[in-house]
Design an enzyme around this catalytic site. Structure first.
Site, PDB file in Angstrom:
ATOM      1  N   GLU A  31      14.781  18.535 134.406  1.00  0.00           N
ATOM      2  CA  GLU A  31      13.367  18.913 134.431  1.00  0.00           C
ATOM      3  C   GLU A  31      12.557  17.675 134.801  1.00  0.00           C
ATOM      4  OE1 GLU A  31       9.657  19.391 132.133  1.00  0.00           O
ATOM      5  OE2 GLU A  31      11.179  20.112 130.727  1.00  0.00           O
TER       6      GLU A  31
ATOM      7  N   SER B 148      12.041  17.382 127.126  1.00  0.00           N
ATOM      8  CA  SER B 148      13.264  18.062 127.571  1.00  0.00           C
ATOM      9  C   SER B 148      13.738  17.424 128.865  1.00  0.00           C
ATOM     10  CB  SER B 148      12.986  19.532 127.845  1.00  0.00           C
ATOM     11  OG  SER B 148      12.478  20.156 126.706  1.00  0.00           O
TER      12      SER B 148
ATOM     13  N   ARG C  50       8.386  25.925 134.699  1.00  0.00           N
ATOM     14  CA  ARG C  50       8.352  24.474 134.916  1.00  0.00           C
ATOM     15  C   ARG C  50       8.265  24.104 136.408  1.00  0.00           C
ATOM     16  NH1 ARG C  50       7.680  25.011 130.328  1.00  0.00           N
ATOM     17  NH2 ARG C  50       8.524  23.799 128.597  1.00  0.00           N
TER      18      ARG C  50
HETATM   19  N1  EPU Z   1      18.937  24.652 120.360  1.00  0.00           N
HETATM   20  C1  EPU Z   1      20.136  24.238 119.826  1.00  0.00           C
HETATM   21  N2  EPU Z   1      20.331  22.898 119.640  1.00  0.00           N
HETATM   22  C2  EPU Z   1      19.405  21.981 119.946  1.00  0.00           C
HETATM   23  C3  EPU Z   1      18.186  22.395 120.520  1.00  0.00           C
HETATM   24  C4  EPU Z   1      17.985  23.745 120.719  1.00  0.00           C
HETATM   25  O1  EPU Z   1      21.006  25.041 119.527  1.00  0.00           O
HETATM   26  O2  EPU Z   1      19.680  20.794 119.741  1.00  0.00           O
HETATM   27  C5  EPU Z   1      18.694  26.090 120.551  1.00  0.00           C
HETATM   28  C6  EPU Z   1      18.286  26.805 119.276  1.00  0.00           C
HETATM   29  O3  EPU Z   1      18.893  28.067 119.285  1.00  0.00           O
HETATM   30  C7  EPU Z   1      16.800  26.989 119.392  1.00  0.00           C
HETATM   31  C8  EPU Z   1      16.648  27.147 120.896  1.00  0.00           C
HETATM   32  O4  EPU Z   1      17.655  26.302 121.451  1.00  0.00           O
HETATM   33  O5  EPU Z   1      16.376  28.114 118.719  1.00  0.00           O
HETATM   34  C9  EPU Z   1      15.300  26.736 121.419  1.00  0.00           C
HETATM   35  O6  EPU Z   1      15.022  25.400 121.000  1.00  0.00           O
HETATM   36  P1  EPU Z   1      13.532  24.836 120.989  1.00  0.00           P
HETATM   37  O7  EPU Z   1      12.619  25.790 120.271  1.00  0.00           O
HETATM   38  O8  EPU Z   1      13.559  23.441 120.502  1.00  0.00           O
HETATM   39  O9  EPU Z   1      13.114  24.893 122.496  1.00  0.00           O
HETATM   40  P2  EPU Z   1      13.860  24.439 123.849  1.00  0.00           P
HETATM   41  O10 EPU Z   1      14.229  25.660 124.595  1.00  0.00           O
HETATM   42  O11 EPU Z   1      14.933  23.458 123.570  1.00  0.00           O
HETATM   43  C10 EPU Z   1      11.638  24.507 125.222  1.00  0.00           C
HETATM   44  C11 EPU Z   1      10.858  23.607 126.130  1.00  0.00           C
HETATM   45  C12 EPU Z   1      10.110  22.550 125.330  1.00  0.00           C
HETATM   46  C13 EPU Z   1       9.190  23.253 124.341  1.00  0.00           C
HETATM   47  C14 EPU Z   1      10.021  24.174 123.452  1.00  0.00           C
HETATM   48  C15 EPU Z   1       9.183  24.991 122.506  1.00  0.00           C
HETATM   49  C16 EPU Z   1      12.097  23.587 128.247  1.00  0.00           C
HETATM   50  C17 EPU Z   1      12.969  22.813 129.147  1.00  0.00           C
HETATM   51  N3  EPU Z   1      11.751  22.990 127.107  1.00  0.00           N
HETATM   52  O12 EPU Z   1      12.657  23.713 124.612  1.00  0.00           O
HETATM   53  O13 EPU Z   1       9.316  21.803 126.204  1.00  0.00           O
HETATM   54  O14 EPU Z   1       8.481  22.314 123.534  1.00  0.00           O
HETATM   55  O15 EPU Z   1      10.761  25.111 124.276  1.00  0.00           O
HETATM   56  O16 EPU Z   1       8.547  26.022 123.198  1.00  0.00           O
HETATM   57  O17 EPU Z   1      11.723  24.711 128.562  1.00  0.00           O
HETATM   58  C18 EPU Z   1       9.475  19.918 127.647  1.00  0.00           C
HETATM   59  O18 EPU Z   1       9.453  20.710 128.581  1.00  0.00           O
HETATM   60  O19 EPU Z   1       9.552  18.663 127.824  1.00  0.00           O
HETATM   61  C19 EPU Z   1       9.469  20.431 126.295  1.00  0.00           C
HETATM   62  C20 EPU Z   1       9.602  19.638 125.217  1.00  0.00           C
END
Ligand code: EPU
Length: 335
Positions: free
Chosen positions: A331, A235, A163
């Site tokens: 972010e 995010s 990012r």
């Molecule tokens: N999780 C929780 N609770 C929640 C959300 C997430 O426990 O409310 C845990 C779960 O274990 C889940 C893991 O976090 O398996 C990952 O969650 P998710 O797949 O939703 O991805 P994220 O890490 O929360 C990142 C990016 C997103 C992107 C997704 C999918 C960042 C800051 N965010 O989110 O990007 O869509 O992965 O690849 O790296 C953005 O940058 O604006 C964005 C939406």
């Protein structure tokens, strides 16, 4: 031709749906117009706006806001395996993804439905479901804000990271990304379907870039709020990268913590998990809150001010610091 307006509400131009004004405002459609407006407002503080999907406006701006609205997508060269595609900064990111799908060009299907513009995408190296933008960027054309000269940055010169890029670090606020050239893949496409939810849903589907995009859209729509309905900026925080020692301490207390080993010295953990574990998923204070389905997304339930969202983000940072001794870094760009 661009025209400059005064005291313009930025409400339609930020996905958080915050009411803040800009003293001057101009929409530009070409490099020529961009150069003209920057020349005309040489001594006025200036901000560049793309899709407004990664900013939090906390106050009115006493300067000039320039909205980049240049359009155009063109294949500039191709060989047997790849096509180089040049896209103007003002194109909507998802429209470009749809264009690539129609033209059967692969590489960005996992990035379907990410809000924002093409010009803003390299700045923070957007990424989702196993693909980061850096894997498809050939080069970026920029305009130096001081010299008003055009430059080309190769992929390497963009210094992409998680990012981030050189445009967010060493060269922050010095260059405006005016167009991006992508290296997209012709058939046969290499698909990236290893991300848990994507892998699961793809089991039954044909293995095409179109079905990957469809799957990603399905997942995003099931847990990310549509900014047109509920103001948000995706995010809000980055997923923190912990040292091995920090991670061990956390894992001893929470053996179930999801994690991703980045290299021999760092482990990335989901900020969404930290926020949910701290009991803040669905937390609401007045017009602002933590999204019920994705704890990493802060939402504006209507008429919230940027300051209220900022305060909520600080409250979350304090809670996570106290509870886990981990510093969450936004972010989103706070302005
Ligand atoms: N999780 C929780 N609770 C929640 C959300 C997430 O426990 O409310 C845990 C779960 O274990 C889940 C893991 O976090 O398996 C990952 O969650 P998710 O797949 O939703 O991805 P994220 O890490 O929360 C990142 C990016 C997103 C992107 C997704 C999918 C960042 C800051 N965010 O989110 O990007 O869509 O992965 O690849 O790296 C953005 O940058 O604006 C964005 C939406």
């Amino acid at each position: 031709m661009f025209k400059t307006e005064e005291n313009v509400s930025l409400l339609p131009y930020n996905t958080f749906g915050i009411k803040a004004k800009s003293k001057y405002f101009a929409k530009v459609h070409s490099n020529q117009e961009l150069i003209e407006v920057l020349t005309q407002f040489k001594s006025t503080p200036t901000r560049i706006l793309g899709g407004g999907s990664n900013i939090l406006l906390t106050q009115d701006f006493e300067g000039l806001t320039v909205l980049l609205s240049s359009k155009g997508i063109a294949i500039v060269s191709e060989n047997e395996t790849h096509a180089l595609v040049t896209v103007q900064a003002g194109e909507v990111w998802h429209d470009f993804v749809l264009w690539a799908l129609t033209n059967n060009l692969g590489g960005i299907e996992n990035l379907a439905l990410i809000p924002g513009s093409v010009g803003a995408a390299p700045l923070q190296n957007i990424g989702a479901y196993g693909i980061e933008l850096e894997s498809v960027v050939e080069s970026c054309q920029t305009l130096n804000r001081k010299s008003l000269q055009l430059h080309d940055f190769s992929n390497k010169e963009c210094q992409f990271g998680y990012r981030t890029s050189v445009f967010k670090t060493q060269l922050k606020d010095q260059h405006i990304i005016t167009q991006v050239t992508f290296r997209l893949q012709k058939t046969p496409h290499t698909l990236e379907c290893s991300y848990g939810a994507v892998a699961q849903l793809m089991e039954e589907k044909p293995k095409t870039i179109q079905s990957v995009a469809e799957t990603v859209i399905e997942i995003r729509q099931s847990k990310l709020p549509d900014p047109k309905i509920l103001g948000n900026s995706g995010s809000f925080f980055k997923n923190p990268e912990l040292s091995n020692a920090q991670f061990k301490t956390l894992q001893t207390r929470h053996p179930e913590v999801p994690h991703y080993v980045m290299n021999t010295s760092q482990v990335k953990i989901p900020a969404g998990w930290l926020i949910e574990t701290a009991g803040l998923k669905g937390y609401r204070k007045g017009p602002v809150g933590v999204h019920e389905k994705q704890a990493l997304v802060l939402v504006n339930y209507g008429k919230a001010t940027g300051k209220e969202i900022l305060q909520l983000s600080q409250y979350i940072q304090n809670q996570i610091k106290t509870r886990f001794n981990i510093a969450l870094e936004p972010e989103v760009n706070i302005l």
